[in-house]
Scaffold this motif. Structure first.
Motif, PDB file in Angstrom:
ATOM      1  N   LYS A 120      -5.868   2.931   4.415  1.00 52.82           N
ATOM      2  CA  LYS A 120      -5.815   2.535   5.822  1.00 52.82           C
ATOM      3  C   LYS A 120      -6.820   1.431   6.090  1.00 52.82           C
ATOM      4  N   LYS A 121      -8.052   1.648   5.572  1.00 51.63           N
ATOM      5  CA  LYS A 121      -9.136   0.688   5.811  1.00 51.63           C
ATOM      6  C   LYS A 121      -8.809  -0.632   5.147  1.00 51.63           C
ATOM      7  N   GLU A 122      -8.363  -0.571   3.918  1.00 50.35           N
ATOM      8  CA  GLU A 122      -8.085  -1.785   3.170  1.00 50.35           C
ATOM      9  C   GLU A 122      -6.926  -2.568   3.791  1.00 50.35           C
ATOM     10  N   SER A 123      -5.866  -1.828   4.154  1.00 45.19           N
ATOM     11  CA  SER A 123      -4.679  -2.501   4.714  1.00 45.19           C
ATOM     12  C   SER A 123      -5.001  -3.149   6.064  1.00 45.19           C
ATOM     13  N   LEU A 124      -5.767  -2.431   6.894  1.00 40.41           N
ATOM     14  CA  LEU A 124      -6.114  -2.983   8.207  1.00 40.41           C
ATOM     15  C   LEU A 124      -6.996  -4.209   8.071  1.00 40.41           C
ATOM     16  N   GLU A 125      -7.890  -4.225   7.105  1.00 34.37           N
ATOM     17  CA  GLU A 125      -8.740  -5.393   6.884  1.00 34.37           C
ATOM     18  C   GLU A 125      -7.910  -6.588   6.462  1.00 34.37           C
ATOM     19  N   TYR A 131      -0.663   0.081  12.569  1.00 34.54           N
ATOM     20  CA  TYR A 131      -1.286   1.385  12.324  1.00 34.54           C
ATOM     21  C   TYR A 131      -0.288   2.502  12.595  1.00 34.54           C
ATOM     22  N   ILE A 132       0.451   2.417  13.702  1.00 34.41           N
ATOM     23  CA  ILE A 132       1.391   3.466  14.072  1.00 34.41           C
ATOM     24  C   ILE A 132       2.578   3.504  13.114  1.00 34.41           C
ATOM     25  N   ALA A 133       3.082   2.329  12.731  1.00 33.12           N
ATOM     26  CA  ALA A 133       4.309   2.273  11.910  1.00 33.12           C
ATOM     27  C   ALA A 133       4.064   2.557  10.432  1.00 33.12           C
ATOM     28  N   PHE A 134       2.894   2.124   9.874  1.00 34.24           N
ATOM     29  CA  PHE A 134       2.721   2.172   8.424  1.00 34.24           C
ATOM     30  C   PHE A 134       1.580   3.047   7.931  1.00 34.24           C
ATOM     31  N   CYS A 135       0.548   3.271   8.748  1.00 36.57           N
ATOM     32  CA  CYS A 135      -0.663   3.930   8.214  1.00 36.57           C
ATOM     33  C   CYS A 135      -0.574   5.445   8.143  1.00 36.57           C
ATOM     34  N   GLY A 136       0.514   6.026   8.635  1.00 37.06           N
ATOM     35  CA  GLY A 136       0.642   7.488   8.588  1.00 37.06           C
ATOM     36  C   GLY A 136       0.556   8.041   7.179  1.00 37.06           C
ATOM     37  N   PRO A 137       1.292   7.477   6.197  1.00 33.68           N
ATOM     38  CA  PRO A 137       1.288   8.034   4.828  1.00 33.68           C
ATOM     39  C   PRO A 137       0.046   7.638   4.031  1.00 33.68           C
ATOM     40  N   MET A 138      -0.751   6.717   4.507  1.00 30.50           N
ATOM     41  CA  MET A 138      -1.894   6.219   3.728  1.00 30.50           C
ATOM     42  C   MET A 138      -3.084   7.144   3.835  1.00 30.50           C
ATOM     43  N   ASN A 139      -3.852   7.117   2.763  1.00 28.08           N
ATOM     44  CA  ASN A 139      -5.145   7.816   2.840  1.00 28.08           C
ATOM     45  C   ASN A 139      -6.135   6.908   3.557  1.00 28.08           C
ATOM     46  N   SER A 140      -7.302   7.435   3.781  1.00 27.72           N
ATOM     47  CA  SER A 140      -8.280   6.679   4.578  1.00 27.72           C
ATOM     48  C   SER A 140      -8.684   5.386   3.915  1.00 27.72           C
ATOM     49  N   TYR A 141      -8.743   5.373   2.603  1.00 29.98           N
ATOM     50  CA  TYR A 141      -9.156   4.149   1.909  1.00 29.98           C
ATOM     51  C   TYR A 141      -8.114   3.070   2.087  1.00 29.98           C
ATOM     52  N   PHE A 184       0.813  -1.214   0.000  1.00 30.77           N
ATOM     53  CA  PHE A 184       0.000   0.000   0.000  1.00 30.77           C
ATOM     54  C   PHE A 184       0.853   1.274   0.000  1.00 30.77           C
ATOM     55  N   ILE A 185       2.121   1.187   0.483  1.00 28.38           N
ATOM     56  CA  ILE A 185       3.001   2.377   0.456  1.00 28.38           C
ATOM     57  C   ILE A 185       4.350   1.979  -0.139  1.00 28.38           C
ATOM     58  N   PRO A 186       4.378   1.588  -1.403  1.00 32.08           N
ATOM     59  CA  PRO A 186       5.631   1.110  -2.000  1.00 32.08           C
ATOM     60  C   PRO A 186       6.727   2.170  -2.030  1.00 32.08           C
ATOM     61  N   THR A 187       6.349   3.418  -2.127  1.00 32.19           N
ATOM     62  CA  THR A 187       7.371   4.461  -2.288  1.00 32.19           C
ATOM     63  C   THR A 187       7.945   4.880  -0.944  1.00 32.19           C
TER      64      THR A 187
END
Length: 396
Positions: A382-387, A370-380, A22-25
């Protein structure tokens, strides 16, 4: 458990690969290390809390287990103590009733004896007092009777002749006086048949003074003479108007009658006093026999009183013990009443410890992710990755 922990070295890199997708870059190894560090921090912290909570719950449950065992013991102690307490209460009540009954009977009997003794002594003393007063009266009347007798004995033949002059046609008072003499001499009570003959006899004065005395005037003779004594026609004034010697004879006979009456009364009082004195002496003898028996019973009652006091102390101690145990039971029951729901929850939590620990690992992974990776993600994302992370955790 150990199986869940053994899976982590394989599971955590797979979770990191979800983040890389979800955050390759912006993904870099440092983020993975941050993820591992956060996971380790949360797991340790929550594990300590769960362990501490489990320990506290375990200690509390052990305490309540001991309380439950104590409650059973307290109930058993109460069941064992209650019959003994009731038995002791009944026995003490019976002993107390028996003691009170006998003590009251002894006290009543003693008071009755004392009261009877006082009354009998007072009665005898009163009789002695009355007897002494009448004895003094008798002594005074005796002096009068002796003097009037001497006065009669001093009468001369001329004095008697003066009376005899009227004998043929006597006045009523003279007839009554001579008839009263006939009564005391136990002659036919008639002036014509006996009275006149007595007066005309040469030994008139010696006869009446010798045969009529206070002692020869019996109660029956005195009763028979009352009709003359009470007759208003027989009086000193009327007699003196006939002959002065008649008034001397009247004073003499009336003094003897008064003396005889008092002497008769004294005889009766003496008999009555002697009987009362005999009764008092007999009562004192009986009382002197009875009092040692009463004293013996009182000594027995004193020992029983001590026994009662000891039994009462035992009862008080047992009642106190029973109250303490009962209060302890009520306190335990109150604790259980207020804590039942909580202990059930604690028991469930203690039984679900493994499940809670497993959830702790999953929750810590999600939070660290969530703390380590979800910062750069948008809400979509975040939701998809957490699921995906949650799905991966569930499948593993």
């Amino acid at each position: 458990d150990a199986d869940d922990i053994s899976k982590l070295p394989l599971l955590l890199p797979r979770i990191a690969s979800i983040a890389r997708k979800f955050i390759p870059t912006s993904y870099c190894p440092n983020k993975f290390y941050d993820f591992i560090d956060s996971f380790q921090h949360f797991v340790r912290k929550d594990f300590k809390e769960i362990q501490s909570k489990k320990k506290n719950i375990s200690s509390a449950l052990k305490f309540f287990k001991r309380m439950e065992e104590e409650s059973v013991k307290v109930n058993k102690d109460l069941e064992n103590l209650k019959p003994n307490l009731e038995k002791l209460q009944k026995e003490l009540e019976m002993l107390q009733t028996s003691y009170n009954t006998r003590k009251e009977a002894i006290e009543v009997r003693k008071k009755k004896l004392e009261q009877e003794s006082i009354e009998k002594k007072a009665e005898v003393e009163e009789l002695i007092k009355a007897y002494n007063e009448h004895e003094q009266e008798r002594s005074n009347l005796n002096i009068v009777a002796e003097q009037t007798t001497k006065d009669v004995e001093k009468l001369s033949d001329n004095d008697i002749e003066t009376i005899r002059i009227t004998a043929a046609d006597p006045q009523p008072s003279l007839k009554l006086l001579l008839e009263m003499f006939c009564v005391f001499l136990e002659l036919p009570v008639s002036y014509e048949k006996s009275g006149q003959k007595l007066l005309m006899g040469p030994m008139f004065v010696p006869t009446i003074t010798a045969k009529i005395t206070a002692r020869t005037i019996t109660p029956n003779l005195l009763e028979d003479a009352q009709v003359y004594i009470k007759d208003p026609k027989l009086n000193e004034k009327q007699l003196e108007s006939i002959a002065p010697a008649l008034s001397v004879l009247f004073r003499w006979i009336t003094s003897l009658c008064k003396l005889a009456k008092v002497m008769h009364d004294l005889d009766e009082e003496k008999n009555h006093l002697d009987e009362k004195q005999r009764q008092l002496n007999k009562f004192n003898e009986d009382m002197n026999v009875e009092l040692p028996s009463i004293q013996q019973v009182e000594k027995t009652l004193e020992k029983e009183s001590q026994t009662l006091a000891e039994s009462n102390n035992s009862l008080l101690k047992m009642e106190d013990e029973y109250k303490k145990i009962d209060q302890r039971k009520k306190s335990i029951d109150m604790i259980f009443k207020q804590i039942n729901q909580i202990t059930n929850k604690w028991e469930n939590e203690s039984n679900d410890y493994q499940s809670t620990f497993s959830k702790l690992i999953g929750d810590s992974i999600i939070l660290a992710f969530y703390i380590a990776f979800c910062g750069p993600m948008n809400s979509y994302y975040k939701k998809e990755s957490l699921e995906e992370v949650m799905e991966l955790i569930k499948t593993n």
